[in-house]
Design an enzyme around this catalytic site. Structure first.
Site, short mmCIF file in Angstrom:
data_model
loop_
_atom_site.label_atom_id
_atom_site.label_comp_id
_atom_site.label_asym_id
_atom_site.label_seq_id
_atom_site.Cartn_x
_atom_site.Cartn_y
_atom_site.Cartn_z
N CYS A 183 42.02 34.55 73.70
CA CYS A 183 40.50 34.58 74.58
C CYS A 183 40.63 35.60 75.51
CB CYS A 183 40.37 32.98 75.19
SG CYS A 183 38.96 32.99 75.92
N HIS A 225 34.31 31.33 76.69
CA HIS A 225 35.62 31.87 76.00
C HIS A 225 35.42 33.25 74.97
CE1 HIS A 225 37.72 28.41 77.33
NE2 HIS A 225 36.70 27.96 77.23
N HIS A 231 41.05 34.25 79.31
CA HIS A 231 42.25 33.31 79.30
C HIS A 231 43.51 33.57 78.57
CE1 HIS A 231 38.45 30.79 79.85
NE2 HIS A 231 39.21 30.93 80.99
N MET A 240 45.87 31.21 76.48
CA MET A 240 44.89 30.86 75.64
C MET A 240 45.40 31.75 74.33
SD MET A 240 40.93 29.82 75.80
CE MET A 240 40.08 29.10 74.44
CU LIG Z 1 39.11 31.02 77.06
#
Ligand SMILES: [Cu+2]
Length: 177
Positions: A161, A112, A164, A169
């Site tokens: 992130c 991440h 994501h 996210m």
């Molecule tokens: Cu992530």
């Protein structure tokens, strides 16, 4: 002079005579000094008698008001955020005070990032910074790694992130003055 005053004077005379100080008694007789001494003796006696009860009634009680005031609700000076397997930052919204350091921990088995840089966001609304604040990007955080950022500028930060962002996210940190 009242009867009580005379009685008080009489007692003082007895005491002073016992001390053999007759001349002092004669000097004081008829003067205000003996009356004052008698009244003083009464007052002292009353204070001694009332002392214990009034003392306990007015005894200072322990107070924790100072401690309560010191612990009044305030934004924390430090906080932690974790990345979850559900591809979320937890907590997703957070309020800290100016100067606070936030620590992100990647407790998942996936890479991440913690990114607050509008130029790197697919959706510009996923990255926000107060005016005057520098953008930041943790870079890839492998499982188990942590990242820290200190917030010196009050305002609202939206970060995401990189891998994501499209999965949602995204999170928000509010920094109070
Ligand atoms: Cu992530």
């Amino acid at each position: 002079m009242t009867a009580d005053d005379n009685a008080a004077c009489g007692r003082w005379e007895v005491v002073l005579k016992k001390m053999g100080n007759i001349r002092l008694v004669r000097a004081l007789r008829g003067s205000q000094v003996l009356l004052r001494l008698g009244m003083l003796a009464v007052v002292v006696t009353l204070m001694a008698a009332c002392g214990p009860s009034s003392g306990s009634a007015t005894a200072p009680t322990a107070t924790t008001s100072a401690g309560a005031a010191a612990s009044a609700p305030a934004a924390p000076a430090a906080a932690s955020v974790s990345m979850t397997d559900a591809l979320r930052f937890e907590p997703a919204t957070l309020t800290v005070r100016k100067g606070a350091t936030v620590t992100w921990t990647n407790g998942t088995s996936t890479v991440h990032t913690v990114t607050d840089d509008p130029s790197k966001a697919a959706n510009k609304a996923d990255a926000a910074l107060p005016s005057g604040a520098q953008s930041w990007d943790s870079g890839n955080l492998n499982p188990g790694q942590t990242f820290q950022h200190t917030f010196d500028t009050p305002g609202t930060y939206k970060y995401f992130c990189l891998p994501h962002e499209s999965a949602g996210m995204v999170a928000t940190i509010t920094v109070t003055g």
